[in-house]
Scaffold this active site. Structure first.
Site, PDB file in Angstrom:
ATOM      1  N   ALA A   1       0.735  -0.721  -0.177  1.00 15.32           N
ATOM      2  CA  ALA A   1       0.250  -0.608   0.208  1.00 15.32           C
ATOM      3  C   ALA A   1       1.090   1.283   0.064  1.00 15.32           C
ATOM      4  O   ALA A   1       1.419   1.918   0.955  1.00 15.32           O
ATOM      5  CB  ALA A   1      -0.962  -0.279   1.192  1.00 15.32           C
TER       6      ALA A   1
ATOM      7  N   THR B   1      -0.345   4.295  -2.805  1.00 12.00           N
ATOM      8  CA  THR B   1      -0.933   5.100  -3.546  1.00 12.00           C
ATOM      9  C   THR B   1      -1.998   5.235  -2.672  1.00 12.00           C
ATOM     10  O   THR B   1      -2.582   4.610  -1.659  1.00 12.00           O
ATOM     11  CB  THR B   1      -1.486   4.470  -4.387  1.00 12.00           C
TER      12      THR B   1
ATOM     13  N   GLY C   1      -0.347   9.086  -6.218  1.00  8.11           N
ATOM     14  CA  GLY C   1       0.124   7.768  -6.632  1.00  8.11           C
ATOM     15  C   GLY C   1       1.873   7.960  -7.962  1.00  8.11           C
ATOM     16  O   GLY C   1       2.601   7.472  -6.887  1.00  8.11           O
ATOM     17  N   SER C   2       1.758   8.504  -8.670  1.00  3.52           N
ATOM     18  CA  SER C   2       3.358   8.494  -9.153  1.00  3.52           C
ATOM     19  C   SER C   2       3.915   9.086  -8.223  1.00  3.52           C
ATOM     20  O   SER C   2       5.520   8.557  -8.506  1.00  3.52           O
ATOM     21  CB  SER C   2       2.844   9.477 -10.546  1.00  3.52           C
TER      22      SER C   2
ATOM     23  N   PHE D   1      -6.246   1.688  -3.956  1.00  5.12           N
ATOM     24  CA  PHE D   1      -6.060   0.767  -4.901  1.00  5.12           C
ATOM     25  C   PHE D   1      -5.016  -0.100  -4.440  1.00  5.12           C
ATOM     26  O   PHE D   1      -3.609  -0.307  -5.396  1.00  5.12           O
ATOM     27  CB  PHE D   1      -5.437   2.249  -6.293  1.00  5.12           C
TER      28      PHE D   1
ATOM     29  N   ARG E   1       8.849  -4.790 -11.990  1.00  4.64           N
ATOM     30  CA  ARG E   1       8.763  -3.977 -13.382  1.00  4.64           C
ATOM     31  C   ARG E   1       8.589  -4.952 -14.815  1.00  4.64           C
ATOM     32  O   ARG E   1       7.259  -4.782 -15.543  1.00  4.64           O
ATOM     33  CB  ARG E   1       9.292  -3.037 -13.828  1.00  4.64           C
TER      34      ARG E   1
ATOM     35  N   GLY F   1     -13.804  -5.813 -36.412  1.00  2.00           N
ATOM     36  CA  GLY F   1     -14.831  -5.102 -36.412  1.00  2.00           C
ATOM     37  C   GLY F   1     -15.441  -5.407 -35.949  1.00  2.00           C
ATOM     38  O   GLY F   1     -15.639  -6.113 -34.078  1.00  2.00           O
TER      39      GLY F   1
ATOM     40  N   GLU G   1       2.592   0.567 -11.140  1.00  4.28           N
ATOM     41  CA  GLU G   1       3.781  -0.012 -10.564  1.00  4.28           C
ATOM     42  C   GLU G   1       4.374   1.591 -11.669  1.00  4.28           C
ATOM     43  O   GLU G   1       5.925   0.836 -12.810  1.00  4.28           O
ATOM     44  CB  GLU G   1       4.090  -1.085 -11.147  1.00  4.28           C
TER      45      GLU G   1
ATOM     46  N   THR H   1       3.291   5.032 -14.030  1.00  4.31           N
ATOM     47  CA  THR H   1       2.863   4.776 -15.836  1.00  4.31           C
ATOM     48  C   THR H   1       3.781   4.911 -16.682  1.00  4.31           C
ATOM     49  O   THR H   1       4.835   5.384 -16.052  1.00  4.31           O
ATOM     50  CB  THR H   1       1.628   5.845 -15.750  1.00  4.31           C
TER      51      THR H   1
END
Ligand code: FAD
Lengths: 391, 370
Positions: free
Chosen positions: A117, A119, A124-125, A151, A245, A344, A368, A370
């Protein structure tokens, strides 16, 4: 030697994974549409499923474990993002524990699923801007945590969580520490489960800490001192992500590959052929697009395998891990977008999984770090800039 | 085993070639582009390095190194990092030598490979591109008709490297009886063959200007059966083409890396609005993307080359590498030029030349023969 072939054992491992993945895929739609239910930890088929025996190991031929790990992750996600024949224990928090925990801590929480935890509603970033606090109560030898986290992947199902909190907001990154908080600790509540675009079978939780007291030795790594100069323990924690990552890239690319294979198979049924040797003016537009998607996926796969290979060889891979995540996340979303375009109007039908893959894969360019954050990391590395110089 | 680890030999070659590119190529690159010529001394220096004949067997007085398309890719990336046109010029003879190594009969190897084991640069090259816009390997317009024991070649070949000096050409032609890729043949044709006309004036091109390119006209050129590459067996055209194209992609890769590595210091030194432009995210993210794509292209090229090395069908990995590189190389050159702003447009910097070269190599990729 530069080589891209798999040993017989590598192939057998992946074939077993593939069979499991295809079993899991059968459950994909159900749990996507029943997000209030948790997918079982063990599928009914688990007991009867027999893995084929593997050829003996041959260290001169077998691919290194880190690379096989990525190929395995891709194959699992080729089946489904969430469903596993037998879901193993562990979450993102376990990676942090393994990377930064003391030997006693690693031993103590072994086998528990730990979420991660970081964020918060306000950041966040920019993870160094977190507001959650930890204050030491010298009298009782306890940390008192206060704050709100959002999140949190597997926040509902996890046994506990690794939480980032600051000892000293003035100290910036140097003041941030991670703490292990187990479920049931008074003052720690999971307050909400998010409803999402995709990966719906995966739970994503919000949680609060209100004067939540935890023992002093729950500080991950045990270092209580606050570094005022540099990142202190922060850098170590960020290193965790060098392993995770590329894996996020692998998740996205496994899904993208599923989308491409489905699209190619359906189009082949309608007579669309791909001739890799055909001259540009002889290739149909649709074949050209399929080749482009395939090339993009292959590029991402190779970036992911390269960064994993480096870590398997104990070589630094900071830049390469971000390249793997940036490329993987980007191709995952654009490949699935394009596949729907090629099929389509039936491409959006929930009769098929393609629309789900389009939704599921989208997360891999977000969490993790952006795609933009990965590019910042890469740019800093190649320019020799600090976070202050390029933010 | 999946591995990104070059062999010790490859590392050594890479290092040597990298130094050579820094010391011997960058400096003369601009002038060669302006004059549209490649200096004899330069070719002799690359000859001394042994890059051209390194893979010719020892019995034939060659370097005796294993024929490795991966090594070729590594060498070309490094050379093109110095200068793409000079890299092409120096290694053009390998477009003749490598197919001979891969498909030639023992007699053909014995007869032609010793041409390249002397002490000075010897030119020969492959003639692949044709005189119309819709080039198609599966439908070549240069045709080989059987006649007696031999063949008669007719057609026009364009953009033939070192056409001004080559002693021999490897003419890629379609057999009159066989359609598609399966009907593609290669013929060893000496410069003085009757009916072969080499245009006096070289091809004039957008980029890679230092590389001499020629137009060849074949008017009923008669060749013996022994000049058909591979003899009765012929060639595997898909593999031959994949090898040629993979090599030319490696040139584009070196060029792309040059663009990236030249843009980085410039972006750090150039100030705008009180800050190095590298600190602006638009620029920084371009550079990050250039790095991502340089890596991605390298692995795709290595993968195609590795398929060739293992004797696995390489058409698909080559097509993927090519599709990818066609899109990314030009983007890298484009953004690299933009990093330099107006200066990128001026011929004082190599950047505009690299932009032209990138556009050139990404199409020569499908038609020329490196
Ligand atoms: C399903 C899901 C699961 C998650 N799981 C976890 C988890 O387990 N643990 C956890 O701690 N977090 C988790 N997250 C949070 C996730 O890591 C963040 O959402 C992500 O890092 C982005 O942060 P943000 O949402 O606050 O976006 P912001 O940081 O507000 O970013 C918004 C946009 O601005 C861009 N941006 C931000 N800063 C910069 C910059 N410096 N330069 C250029 N562009 C910039 C971003 O790229 C983005 O496009 C999860 C999120 C989701 C959706």
């Amino acid at each position: 030697m530069i080589d891209f072939t798999l040993s017989q054992r590598d192939e057998a491992i992946l074939e077993n994974q593939r069979e499991q993945a295809m079993l899991c895929r059968k459950y994909a739609r159900y749990y996507d549409e029943h997000e209030e239910e948790f997918a079982p930890d063990v599928l009914p088929e688990a007991d009867s499923f027999e893995s084929k025996p593997l050829p003996e190991t041959d260290s001169a031929r077998d691919t290194n474990g880190a690379v096989m790990g990525m190929l395995t992750t891709m194959m699992q996600n080729y089946g489904d993002y969430t469903i596993r024949l037998r879901r193993g224990k562990g979450g993102l928090g376990n990676a942090a524990l393994a990377a930064s925990g003391t030997p006693e801590q690693v031993e103590r929480w072994r086998g528990q699923t730990l979420a991660m935890a970081i964020t918060e509603p306000g950041c966040g970033s920019d993870s160094k801007a977190i507001q959650a606090t930890a204050v030491l109560d010298e009298a009782t030898n306890e940390w008192i945590l206060n704050g709100e986290k959002i999140f949190v992947t597997t926040g509902c199902r996890a046994d506990g969580v690794v939480v980032w909190a600051t000892l000293d907001k003035e100290a910036g990154r140097g003041g941030i520490k991670s703490f292990i908080v187990m479920k049931g600790t008074p003052g720690f509540d999971v307050t909400h489960k998010e409803k999402k675009l995709g990966i719906r079978a995966d739970d994503t939780a919000a949680m609060v800490f209100r004067d939540c007291r935890i023992p002093r030795d729950h500080l991950l790594g045990g270092k209580e001192s606050v570094s005022r100069k540099g990142g202190g323990g922060f850098k170590g924690v960020m290193k965790t992500f060098n392993m995770t990552r590329p894996a996020v890239g692998a998740i996205g690319i496994g899904i993208a590959q599923a989308a491409l294979d489905f699209t190619k198979e359906e189009l082949a049924r309608e007579g669309v052929v791909i001739d890799y040797m055909a001259a540009p003016h002889q290739r149909s537009a649709i074949a050209e697009k399929l080749i482009e998607i395939e090339a993009d996926i292959d590029a991402a796969v190779l970036d992911i395998l390269h960064s994993a290979w480096l870590s398997g060889e104990a070589k630094p891979n900071n830049t390469e891990a971000s390249i793997a995540k940036a490329k993987g996340g980007e191709v995952a979303r654009t490949a699935t977008q394009r596949c729907i375009g090629l099929l389509g109007s039936l491409g959006i039908s929930r009769e098929y999984l393609l629309e789900k893959w389009f939704r599921d894969s989208r997360i891999t360019d977000i969490y993790e770090g952006t795609g933009q954050i990965q590019r910042l990391i890469i740019a800093r590395d190649i320019l020799g800039y600090s976070a202050a110089e390029l933010s | 085993m999946i591995s990104f680890s070059p062999s010790e030999e490859q590392e050594l070659i890479q290092q040597t070639v990298s130094e050579f590119a820094q010391n011997e190529m960058r400096e003369i690159s601009r002038e060669c582009d302006e004059t549209g010529s490649v200096p004899r001394e330069f070719l002799e220096k690359t000859w001394e390095l042994g890059l051209v004949n390194s893979m010719i067997p020892e019995e034939l007085d060659g370097g005796g190194m294993e024929r490795s398309p991966v090594t070729t890719a590594i060498v070309l990336e490094e050379l093109a990092f110095g200068c793409a046109s000079l890299a092409c010029a120096a290694l053009s003879p390998t477009t003749f030598i490598h197919p001979l190594l891969d498909f030639g009969t023992d007699e053909q190897k014995k007869e032609y490979l010793p041409l390249f084991t002397g002490t000075s640069f010897h030119a020969a090259s492959m003639a692949l591109a044709e005189s119309h816009f819709t080039f198609d390997l599966g439908a070549l317009r240069t045709v080989a008709e059987p006649k007696g024991d031999g063949y008669v070649l007719s057609g026009i070949k364009r953009m033939v490297p070192l056409g001004d000096r080559a002693s021999h050409f490897l003419i890629i032609a379609r057999s009159a009886s066989n359609e598609g890729i399966g009907g593609v043949e290669a013929f060893i044709v000496p410069r003085d063959a009757k009916g072969l006309a080499i245009a006096d004036e070289g091809e004039k091109t957008l980029g890679l200007r230092a590389l001499p390119l020629s137009k060849l006209e074949l008017e009923r050129v008669e060749v013996a059966a022994s000049q058909r590459l591979g003899g009765e067996q012929g060639i595997d055209a898909a593999q031959l083409f994949a090898a040629a194209r993979t090599a030319s992609l490696a040139v584009g890769l070196g060029l792309s890396r040059a663009m990236l590595e030249t843009s980085i210091p410039y972006a750090k030194e150039r100030y705008a609005f009180g800050q190095p432009i590298a600190q602006k995210q638009t620029i920084a993210f371009w550079l990050a993307d250039m790095q991502i794509e340089v890596n991605s292209m390298r692995w795709l090229i290595w993968k195609a080359a590795s398929h060739l090395e293992h004797g696995l069908p390489a058409a698909k990995p080559m097509a993927l590498a090519s599709s990818y590189a066609q899109r990314e190389m030009i983007k890298i050159a484009d953004n690299g030029l933009q990093v330099f702003g107006g200066h990128g447009y001026i011929r004082d910097y190599p950047v505009e030349m690299w932009y032209r070269n990138a556009r050139t190599i990404t199409v020569l990729d499908t038609v020329a023969a490196l």
